[in-house]
Motif scaffolding. Sequence first.
Motif, PDB file in Angstrom:
ATOM      1  N   GLU A 164      15.262  -4.005 -15.534  1.00  0.00           N
ATOM      2  CA  GLU A 164      15.452  -5.578 -14.755  1.00  0.00           C
ATOM      3  C   GLU A 164      15.497  -5.538 -13.356  1.00  0.00           C
ATOM      4  OE1 GLU A 164      18.409  -9.349 -15.226  1.00  0.00           O
ATOM      5  OE2 GLU A 164      18.904  -7.554 -16.495  1.00  0.00           O
ATOM      6  N   SER A 165      14.648  -6.007 -12.906  1.00  0.00           N
ATOM      7  CA  SER A 165      14.621  -5.968 -11.258  1.00  0.00           C
ATOM      8  C   SER A 165      15.614  -6.792 -10.600  1.00  0.00           C
ATOM      9  CB  SER A 165      12.753  -6.586 -10.845  1.00  0.00           C
ATOM     10  OG  SER A 165      12.875  -7.827 -11.211  1.00  0.00           O
ATOM     11  N   ALA A 166      15.537  -6.432  -9.349  1.00  0.00           N
ATOM     12  CA  ALA A 166      16.650  -6.901  -8.666  1.00  0.00           C
ATOM     13  C   ALA A 166      16.251  -8.285  -7.837  1.00  0.00           C
ATOM     14  CB  ALA A 166      17.500  -5.809  -7.915  1.00  0.00           C
ATOM     15  N   VAL A 167      16.994  -9.275  -7.653  1.00  0.00           N
ATOM     16  CA  VAL A 167      16.789 -10.161  -6.505  1.00  0.00           C
ATOM     17  C   VAL A 167      18.084 -10.426  -5.472  1.00  0.00           C
ATOM     18  CG1 VAL A 167      15.195 -11.686  -8.110  1.00  0.00           C
ATOM     19  CG2 VAL A 167      17.700 -11.981  -7.972  1.00  0.00           C
ATOM     20  N   VAL A 168      17.909 -11.235  -4.264  1.00  0.00           N
ATOM     21  CA  VAL A 168      18.962 -11.384  -3.560  1.00  0.00           C
ATOM     22  C   VAL A 168      19.267 -12.879  -3.690  1.00  0.00           C
ATOM     23  CG1 VAL A 168      19.840 -11.156  -1.277  1.00  0.00           C
ATOM     24  CG2 VAL A 168      17.837  -9.434  -2.100  1.00  0.00           C
ATOM     25  N   ALA A 169      20.782 -13.083  -3.923  1.00  0.00           N
ATOM     26  CA  ALA A 169      21.062 -14.439  -4.171  1.00  0.00           C
ATOM     27  C   ALA A 169      21.860 -14.739  -2.725  1.00  0.00           C
ATOM     28  CB  ALA A 169      22.144 -14.505  -5.073  1.00  0.00           C
ATOM     29  N   LEU A 170      21.388 -15.896  -2.240  1.00  0.00           N
ATOM     30  CA  LEU A 170      21.685 -16.033  -0.780  1.00  0.00           C
ATOM     31  C   LEU A 170      22.031 -17.898  -0.988  1.00  0.00           C
ATOM     32  CD1 LEU A 170      18.391 -14.973  -0.354  1.00  0.00           C
ATOM     33  CD2 LEU A 170      19.746 -14.482   1.811  1.00  0.00           C
ATOM     34  N   ALA A 171      22.832 -18.350  -0.050  1.00  0.00           N
ATOM     35  CA  ALA A 171      23.015 -19.757   0.208  1.00  0.00           C
ATOM     36  C   ALA A 171      21.826 -20.475   0.736  1.00  0.00           C
ATOM     37  CB  ALA A 171      24.168 -20.161   1.165  1.00  0.00           C
ATOM     38  N   GLU A 172      21.451 -21.703   0.162  1.00  0.00           N
ATOM     39  CA  GLU A 172      20.170 -22.283   0.694  1.00  0.00           C
ATOM     40  C   GLU A 172      19.884 -22.359   1.834  1.00  0.00           C
ATOM     41  OE1 GLU A 172      20.298 -26.125  -1.707  1.00  0.00           O
ATOM     42  OE2 GLU A 172      18.943 -25.084  -3.368  1.00  0.00           O
ATOM     43  N   LYS A 180       9.720 -14.929   1.394  1.00  0.00           N
ATOM     44  CA  LYS A 180       9.487 -14.854   0.085  1.00  0.00           C
ATOM     45  C   LYS A 180       9.651 -13.666  -0.353  1.00  0.00           C
ATOM     46  CE  LYS A 180       5.356 -17.698   0.592  1.00  0.00           C
ATOM     47  NZ  LYS A 180       3.608 -17.537   0.677  1.00  0.00           N
ATOM     48  N   ARG A 181      10.116 -12.647   0.325  1.00  0.00           N
ATOM     49  CA  ARG A 181      10.529 -11.210  -0.006  1.00  0.00           C
ATOM     50  C   ARG A 181      11.652 -10.738   0.990  1.00  0.00           C
ATOM     51  NH1 ARG A 181       8.922  -8.496  -4.365  1.00  0.00           N
ATOM     52  NH2 ARG A 181       7.294  -9.932  -4.655  1.00  0.00           N
ATOM     53  N   ILE A 182      12.361  -9.985   0.632  1.00  0.00           N
ATOM     54  CA  ILE A 182      13.443  -9.370   1.494  1.00  0.00           C
ATOM     55  C   ILE A 182      13.574  -7.838   1.072  1.00  0.00           C
ATOM     56  CG2 ILE A 182      15.819  -9.456   1.992  1.00  0.00           C
ATOM     57  CD1 ILE A 182      16.184 -12.234   1.265  1.00  0.00           C
ATOM     58  N   ALA A 241      24.324 -11.464  -2.150  1.00  0.00           N
ATOM     59  CA  ALA A 241      24.471 -10.528  -3.370  1.00  0.00           C
ATOM     60  C   ALA A 241      23.217  -9.941  -3.940  1.00  0.00           C
ATOM     61  CB  ALA A 241      25.380 -11.072  -4.504  1.00  0.00           C
ATOM     62  N   ILE A 242      22.988  -8.738  -4.219  1.00  0.00           N
ATOM     63  CA  ILE A 242      22.011  -8.226  -4.949  1.00  0.00           C
ATOM     64  C   ILE A 242      22.427  -8.332  -6.297  1.00  0.00           C
ATOM     65  CG2 ILE A 242      20.479  -6.186  -5.327  1.00  0.00           C
ATOM     66  CD1 ILE A 242      21.208  -5.411  -2.473  1.00  0.00           C
ATOM     67  N   VAL A 243      21.652  -9.160  -7.293  1.00  0.00           N
ATOM     68  CA  VAL A 243      21.824  -9.155  -8.632  1.00  0.00           C
ATOM     69  C   VAL A 243      20.822  -9.169  -9.576  1.00  0.00           C
ATOM     70  CG1 VAL A 243      23.723 -10.950  -7.911  1.00  0.00           C
ATOM     71  CG2 VAL A 243      21.370 -11.626  -8.294  1.00  0.00           C
ATOM     72  N   PRO A 244      20.808  -8.943 -10.803  1.00  0.00           N
ATOM     73  CA  PRO A 244      19.793  -8.990 -11.768  1.00  0.00           C
ATOM     74  C   PRO A 244      18.949 -10.089 -11.589  1.00  0.00           C
ATOM     75  CG  PRO A 244      21.554  -8.035 -12.898  1.00  0.00           C
ATOM     76  CD  PRO A 244      22.036  -8.802 -11.451  1.00  0.00           C
ATOM     77  N   ARG A 245      17.546  -9.960 -11.928  1.00  0.00           N
ATOM     78  CA  ARG A 245      16.800 -11.134 -11.675  1.00  0.00           C
ATOM     79  C   ARG A 245      17.065 -12.283 -12.642  1.00  0.00           C
ATOM     80  NH1 ARG A 245      11.422 -11.824 -14.773  1.00  0.00           N
ATOM     81  NH2 ARG A 245      11.788  -9.838 -15.598  1.00  0.00           N
ATOM     82  N   ALA A 251      22.827 -21.684 -13.834  1.00  0.00           N
ATOM     83  CA  ALA A 251      22.597 -22.787 -12.940  1.00  0.00           C
ATOM     84  C   ALA A 251      23.822 -22.968 -12.040  1.00  0.00           C
ATOM     85  CB  ALA A 251      22.635 -24.190 -13.875  1.00  0.00           C
ATOM     86  N   THR A 252      23.513 -22.832 -10.690  1.00  0.00           N
ATOM     87  CA  THR A 252      24.473 -22.959  -9.491  1.00  0.00           C
ATOM     88  C   THR A 252      23.944 -23.662  -8.487  1.00  0.00           C
ATOM     89  OG1 THR A 252      25.439 -20.701 -10.318  1.00  0.00           O
ATOM     90  CG2 THR A 252      26.160 -21.564  -7.908  1.00  0.00           C
ATOM     91  N   ARG A 253      24.273 -24.673  -8.134  1.00  0.00           N
ATOM     92  CA  ARG A 253      23.953 -25.320  -6.947  1.00  0.00           C
ATOM     93  C   ARG A 253      23.970 -24.883  -5.481  1.00  0.00           C
ATOM     94  NH1 ARG A 253      25.635 -31.541  -7.135  1.00  0.00           N
ATOM     95  NH2 ARG A 253      24.361 -31.559  -5.084  1.00  0.00           N
ATOM     96  N   GLY A 254      23.023 -24.857  -4.663  1.00  0.00           N
ATOM     97  CA  GLY A 254      23.043 -24.314  -3.282  1.00  0.00           C
ATOM     98  C   GLY A 254      23.005 -22.867  -3.422  1.00  0.00           C
ATOM     99  N   VAL A 255      22.135 -22.171  -4.316  1.00  0.00           N
ATOM    100  CA  VAL A 255      21.827 -20.806  -4.314  1.00  0.00           C
ATOM    101  C   VAL A 255      20.664 -20.753  -4.488  1.00  0.00           C
ATOM    102  CG1 VAL A 255      22.166 -18.639  -5.353  1.00  0.00           C
ATOM    103  CG2 VAL A 255      24.130 -20.338  -5.030  1.00  0.00           C
ATOM    104  N   ARG A 256      19.853 -19.750  -3.537  1.00  0.00           N
ATOM    105  CA  ARG A 256      18.412 -19.496  -3.819  1.00  0.00           C
ATOM    106  C   ARG A 256      18.269 -18.034  -4.036  1.00  0.00           C
ATOM    107  NH1 ARG A 256      13.570 -18.294  -0.778  1.00  0.00           N
ATOM    108  NH2 ARG A 256      11.718 -19.108  -1.866  1.00  0.00           N
ATOM    109  N   TYR A 257      17.383 -17.479  -4.868  1.00  0.00           N
ATOM    110  CA  TYR A 257      17.182 -16.278  -5.259  1.00  0.00           C
ATOM    111  C   TYR A 257      15.875 -15.854  -4.658  1.00  0.00           C
ATOM    112  CZ  TYR A 257      20.702 -17.209  -8.861  1.00  0.00           C
ATOM    113  OH  TYR A 257      22.118 -17.474  -9.098  1.00  0.00           O
ATOM    114  N   VAL A 258      15.771 -14.492  -3.911  1.00  0.00           N
ATOM    115  CA  VAL A 258      14.594 -14.278  -3.246  1.00  0.00           C
ATOM    116  C   VAL A 258      14.185 -12.762  -3.796  1.00  0.00           C
ATOM    117  CG1 VAL A 258      13.512 -13.599  -0.814  1.00  0.00           C
ATOM    118  CG2 VAL A 258      15.110 -15.662  -1.024  1.00  0.00           C
TER     119      VAL A 258
END
Length: 301
Positions: A164-172, A180-182, A241-245, A251-258
């Motif tokens: 399972e690839s990783a994504v970065v969770a950031l505040a919007e 587009k990528r970090i 945070a670095i989290v699983p894709r 569903a969490t408001r105010g978070v974007r996953y890159v």
Amino acid sequence: MELSQLRCFVAAAEELHFGRAAQRLDMLPSALGRHIRLLEDDLGTRLMTRTTRSVTLTDDGAVLLREARHLLEQADSIAVKLRARGRRDTASIRFGAIDSAAAGLLPMLLHDFRRRRPDVTVKLTEDKTIRLLPRLLSGRLDLALVRPPEKPDRRLEFLFLLQESAVVALAERHPLAARKRITVADLAEQPLIVPERRSRPHSHDLTMKLFAKAGLPARIAQLADEKQTIVNLVAAGLGVAIVPRWTSRLATRGVRYVPLQATSMNGLPLAAAWIRGTRDVVRDEMLATIRAGLKRYAREG
């Protein structure tokens, strides 16, 4: 002498560390120590020599370890067989899954399985790997989607499914949220929210190894246990945070996953696990459904 006491003794004897043994059994070290002291009192012999730096088995402890393993395997086997007999008249499967798999893979899998076996009742349990594996061993679960442990129990069989690839969770409103990528280098000065290693070793180690490979220190601002808590802290602007894709499906408001720039270690293993050597028609049909749809699940999840 009780089975619970024997389980505590075997875990401590195999780990030779009360903290790790207690974590493995999802209990407090003080409770584990109390069970072992009661066992020693009941048997009238010292089983372990414990100092502030080490735990070693006595001669009687080594003898008991061999016998206790055999007794526990017999007890678990009896429990599995009797529970299976009780399920025969009602087609069902007790299915466990870690949170990211429950959010990403499970909905697609159960949709396919429902078309294949609409008569089967699926009883779901969502939890961490360290709590799902003991439930498998005791016969309380038939199948589970987990992160495979470094030292798998020989009583369990594992089928590797995917990374399972990783994504970065950031505040919007975070400056990096528009990317587009970090890369890991982009996160060098960012406060990190990292899961506790005792409960989520794969996710914790992935973050630490990514930073180590990049030659950068990981600036840990917060440790948290639950994935939803980590995402909520991100939403509050307390870090990234670095989290699983599949966490992005929470569903969490105010978070974007890159997406995180791909590297050779940018992934978390997912496996299916069940009791080795057991027969279960419903479980095997679920496994067949997983195998048939795995490529699509990995692509679409």
